[in-house]
Design an enzyme around this catalytic site. Sequence first.
Site, short mmCIF file in Angstrom:
data_model
loop_
_atom_site.label_atom_id
_atom_site.label_comp_id
_atom_site.label_asym_id
_atom_site.label_seq_id
_atom_site.Cartn_x
_atom_site.Cartn_y
_atom_site.Cartn_z
CG HIS A 138 -1.83 -1.20 1.23
ND1 HIS A 138 -1.49 -2.35 1.92
CD2 HIS A 138 -3.00 -1.46 0.60
CE1 HIS A 138 -2.43 -3.26 1.74
NE2 HIS A 138 -3.35 -2.75 0.94
N GLY B 236 -6.07 11.77 9.02
CA GLY B 236 -6.94 10.81 8.35
C GLY B 236 -7.03 11.09 6.86
NE ARG C 286 -7.68 19.67 6.48
CZ ARG C 286 -8.65 19.89 7.34
NH1 ARG C 286 -8.62 19.31 8.52
NH2 ARG C 286 -9.65 20.69 7.04
NE ARG D 56 -5.57 -0.27 -2.41
CZ ARG D 56 -6.61 -1.11 -2.44
NH1 ARG D 56 -7.79 -0.71 -2.02
NH2 ARG D 56 -6.45 -2.34 -2.84
NE ARG E 167 -6.91 9.86 15.01
CZ ARG E 167 -7.59 10.51 14.07
NH1 ARG E 167 -7.03 10.73 12.87
NH2 ARG E 167 -8.81 10.95 14.28
CB ILE E 168 -2.56 15.56 13.42
CG1 ILE E 168 -1.98 15.12 12.06
CG2 ILE E 168 -1.42 15.92 14.36
CD1 ILE E 168 -1.10 16.18 11.40
N GLY E 169 -5.86 14.65 14.19
CA GLY E 169 -7.19 14.47 13.64
C GLY E 169 -8.25 15.18 14.45
CB SER E 170 -11.56 16.18 13.77
OG SER E 170 -12.07 15.18 12.91
CD GLU F 265 -28.38 3.60 14.07
OE1 GLU F 265 -29.33 3.69 14.87
OE2 GLU F 265 -28.40 4.11 12.93
CD GLU G 268 -9.48 8.44 17.54
OE1 GLU G 268 -8.56 8.60 16.73
OE2 GLU G 268 -9.73 7.30 18.03
CG MET G 269 -14.22 6.85 13.97
SD MET G 269 -15.25 6.91 12.51
CE MET G 269 -15.40 5.17 12.14
CD GLU G 270 -9.33 7.45 12.36
OE1 GLU G 270 -9.44 8.27 13.30
OE2 GLU G 270 -10.14 7.40 11.42
CB SER H 163 -14.30 18.57 14.40
OG SER H 163 -14.77 17.25 14.50
CG ASP H 164 -18.29 16.25 15.81
OD1 ASP H 164 -17.34 16.06 15.03
OD2 ASP H 164 -18.72 15.37 16.57
NE ARG I 161 -15.14 21.04 9.97
CZ ARG I 161 -15.60 19.92 10.52
NH1 ARG I 161 -14.86 18.85 10.54
NH2 ARG I 161 -16.81 19.86 11.03
N1 HPA Z 1 -17.53 10.31 15.98
C1 HPA Z 1 -16.52 9.58 15.50
N2 HPA Z 1 -15.45 10.12 14.96
C2 HPA Z 1 -15.38 11.46 14.90
C3 HPA Z 1 -16.39 12.27 15.38
C4 HPA Z 1 -17.53 11.66 15.96
O1 HPA Z 1 -18.46 12.33 16.41
N3 HPA Z 1 -16.04 13.57 15.15
C5 HPA Z 1 -14.84 13.54 14.55
N4 HPA Z 1 -14.44 12.27 14.39
#
Ligand code: HPA
Length: 235
Positions: free
Chosen positions: A4, A20, A24, A43, A87-90, A162, A179-181, A203-204, A217
């Site tokens: 990869h 991510g 960026r 990719r 990692r740099i992310g939201s 959910e 976050e997810m990572e 970010s939220d 952002r």
């Molecule tokens: N959920 C999962 N990952 C995220 C979120 C979230 O609300 N905001 C930024 N990354």
Amino acid sequence: MTTHIGANKGDIAETVLMPGDPLRAKWAAETFLEAPRLVNEVRGMLGYTGTYKGNPVTIHGSGMGMPSLSIYANELIRDFGAKSLIRIGSCGGMQPHVKIRDVIIAMSATSLNTPSMGLFKEVNFAPTADYSLLRAAVAAAEAMGAKPHVGGIYSSDVFYDERPDLTEQMTRHGILGVEMEAAELYTVAARFGARALAVLTVSDHLQTGEALPSKDREQSFGEMVEIALKAAFPG
Ligand code: HPA
């Protein structure tokens, strides 16, 4: 070259920043590194290597979610010799005192699952940040006038969640953001003796429903890049 990553050995620095979003990675490399050059575009997952104050740095996208990050983290460490991965992310805020735009430095990452979970069988491994990076990132953020939150985060497998009951339990147990990572990054780094850290901007917000306007952002992202670079090369 790996499956990869189309870079040659030596094209990847020992220090790797991982946003991510591949675009960026391009923006951060062109904005913060000296002499950035494209080292991967397999990719569309862009990776750039340049220098920061003379130190070699790679900025490489991770994609979204732990399975994607896992592929890149494994190849970067195992095959290209990366030693420090940030990692740099939201993330989504999960506590009332954690506000939009705030910086979270993740000490640990809880999850329901990670791509590495199968290895551990009945063991509930605790993915943990590298302390030297964490300490240097906190110092760098504070020196920049930020007041980072330092603590546990939640690495989820879903953005469109959910299970409000899980969010409630995470919040109840002091988790700062979702976050997810990070959980998989910390686990893969631990496996191969590399250092890892996640620096995140809120970010939220899961409780207030607020979201960072898109014009803000880029600025928040830039702040994280600076914190990460200063953490990797303190002093
Ligand atoms: N959920 C999962 N990952 C995220 C979120 C979230 O609300 N905001 C930024 N990354």
